[in-house]
Scaffold this motif. Structure first.
Motif, short mmCIF file in Angstrom:
data_model
loop_
_atom_site.label_atom_id
_atom_site.label_comp_id
_atom_site.label_asym_id
_atom_site.label_seq_id
_atom_site.Cartn_x
_atom_site.Cartn_y
_atom_site.Cartn_z
N LYS A 33 45.61 37.65 35.81
CA LYS A 33 46.26 38.07 37.05
C LYS A 33 46.84 39.46 36.87
O LYS A 33 47.17 39.87 35.76
CB LYS A 33 47.38 37.10 37.42
CG LYS A 33 46.89 35.74 37.84
CD LYS A 33 48.06 34.86 38.23
CE LYS A 33 47.55 33.52 38.72
NZ LYS A 33 48.64 32.66 39.17
N GLY A 34 46.99 40.19 37.97
CA GLY A 34 47.66 41.48 37.93
C GLY A 34 49.11 41.30 37.54
O GLY A 34 49.69 40.22 37.72
N ARG A 88 43.51 42.07 35.79
CA ARG A 88 43.41 42.67 34.45
C ARG A 88 42.34 41.94 33.64
O ARG A 88 42.00 40.81 33.95
CB ARG A 88 44.75 42.57 33.72
CG ARG A 88 45.86 43.37 34.37
CD ARG A 88 47.19 43.22 33.66
NE ARG A 88 47.66 41.84 33.80
CZ ARG A 88 48.27 41.15 32.84
NH1 ARG A 88 48.50 41.69 31.66
NH2 ARG A 88 48.67 39.92 33.05
N ILE A 89 41.85 42.61 32.61
CA ILE A 89 40.89 42.03 31.68
C ILE A 89 41.45 42.15 30.28
O ILE A 89 41.96 43.21 29.90
CB ILE A 89 39.52 42.74 31.76
CG1 ILE A 89 38.92 42.58 33.15
CG2 ILE A 89 38.57 42.19 30.69
CD1 ILE A 89 37.67 43.39 33.38
N LYS A 90 41.35 41.06 29.54
CA LYS A 90 41.80 41.05 28.15
C LYS A 90 40.65 40.55 27.29
O LYS A 90 39.95 39.61 27.67
CB LYS A 90 43.00 40.11 28.01
CG LYS A 90 43.53 39.98 26.60
CD LYS A 90 44.70 39.01 26.56
CE LYS A 90 45.24 38.84 25.16
NZ LYS A 90 46.35 37.88 25.12
N VAL A 91 40.45 41.20 26.14
CA VAL A 91 39.43 40.73 25.21
C VAL A 91 40.13 39.95 24.11
O VAL A 91 41.06 40.45 23.47
CB VAL A 91 38.64 41.92 24.60
CG1 VAL A 91 37.55 41.40 23.67
CG2 VAL A 91 38.05 42.80 25.68
N GLU A 92 39.70 38.72 23.93
CA GLU A 92 40.30 37.85 22.94
C GLU A 92 39.19 37.13 22.18
O GLU A 92 38.40 36.40 22.78
CB GLU A 92 41.21 36.84 23.65
CG GLU A 92 42.10 36.05 22.74
CD GLU A 92 43.08 35.21 23.54
OE1 GLU A 92 42.79 34.04 23.79
OE2 GLU A 92 44.13 35.77 23.92
N SER A 111 33.56 45.99 33.59
CA SER A 111 34.47 46.23 34.71
C SER A 111 35.80 46.82 34.24
O SER A 111 36.28 46.49 33.16
CB SER A 111 34.76 44.92 35.44
OG SER A 111 33.56 44.39 35.97
N LEU A 112 36.35 47.65 35.08
CA LEU A 112 37.70 48.20 34.87
C LEU A 112 38.49 47.96 36.15
O LEU A 112 38.00 48.20 37.25
CB LEU A 112 37.63 49.71 34.62
CG LEU A 112 36.89 50.17 33.37
CD1 LEU A 112 36.76 51.69 33.39
CD2 LEU A 112 37.63 49.74 32.13
N PHE A 113 39.71 47.49 35.99
CA PHE A 113 40.61 47.29 37.11
C PHE A 113 41.87 48.09 36.87
O PHE A 113 42.92 47.55 36.52
CB PHE A 113 40.92 45.80 37.29
CG PHE A 113 39.70 44.92 37.43
CD1 PHE A 113 38.72 45.21 38.35
CD2 PHE A 113 39.54 43.82 36.62
CE1 PHE A 113 37.60 44.40 38.48
CE2 PHE A 113 38.43 43.00 36.73
CZ PHE A 113 37.46 43.30 37.67
N PRO A 114 41.83 49.41 37.03
CA PRO A 114 42.96 50.26 36.69
C PRO A 114 44.18 50.09 37.58
O PRO A 114 45.28 50.49 37.19
CB PRO A 114 42.38 51.67 36.81
CG PRO A 114 41.23 51.54 37.75
CD PRO A 114 40.68 50.16 37.53
N SER A 115 44.05 49.49 38.73
CA SER A 115 45.18 49.35 39.65
C SER A 115 46.28 48.45 39.10
O SER A 115 47.42 48.55 39.51
CB SER A 115 44.71 48.80 40.99
OG SER A 115 43.83 49.72 41.61
N ALA A 116 45.95 47.52 38.22
CA ALA A 116 46.93 46.57 37.72
C ALA A 116 47.53 46.96 36.38
O ALA A 116 48.35 46.25 35.83
CB ALA A 116 46.31 45.18 37.62
N THR A 160 36.98 49.40 39.89
CA THR A 160 37.23 49.03 41.28
C THR A 160 38.73 49.06 41.53
O THR A 160 39.52 49.18 40.61
CB THR A 160 36.69 47.62 41.61
OG1 THR A 160 37.54 46.65 41.01
CG2 THR A 160 35.27 47.44 41.14
N GLY A 161 39.13 48.90 42.75
CA GLY A 161 40.53 48.90 43.10
C GLY A 161 41.14 47.51 43.11
O GLY A 161 42.24 47.33 43.62
#
Length: 85
Positions: free
Chosen positions: A56-57, A44-48, A79-84, A39-40
């Motif tokens: 946050k972006g 961000r997503i982080k795997v921990e 989900s992917l948030f490539p904009s950030a 999505t736009g």
């Protein structure tokens, strides 16, 4: 309505977006063979330790994580948030 007149967009209803908009779009994407939904949204997503965390972006003035904070592990994992990035 007054926020629109002032040129501002009101804060979205995050529960409605999680339960209806985002969930249905993700369901449709997976149903049609997609493994991820891009999505736009500016977040961000982080795997921990095997858990997906919503971050946050990088640019705080564009951040949209407040809109997505109610997404669960399954939704974040797909989900992917490539904009950030």
């Amino acid at each position: 309505m007054s926020e629109y007149r002032l040129g501002r967009t009101p804060n979205p209803d995050v529960l409605c977006n999680r339960e209806i908009k985002f969930r249905e779009l993700l369901h449709f994407a997976v149903k049609t063979g997609a493994s991820k939904l891009a999505t736009g949204h500016y977040a961000r997503i982080k795997v921990e330790r095997g858990k997906f965390k919503l971050l946050k972006g990088k640019d705080a003035s564009k951040d949209q994580s407040y809109f997505l904070y109610m997404l669960g592990q399954e939704a974040l994992s797909k989900s992917l948030f490539p904009s950030a990035e």
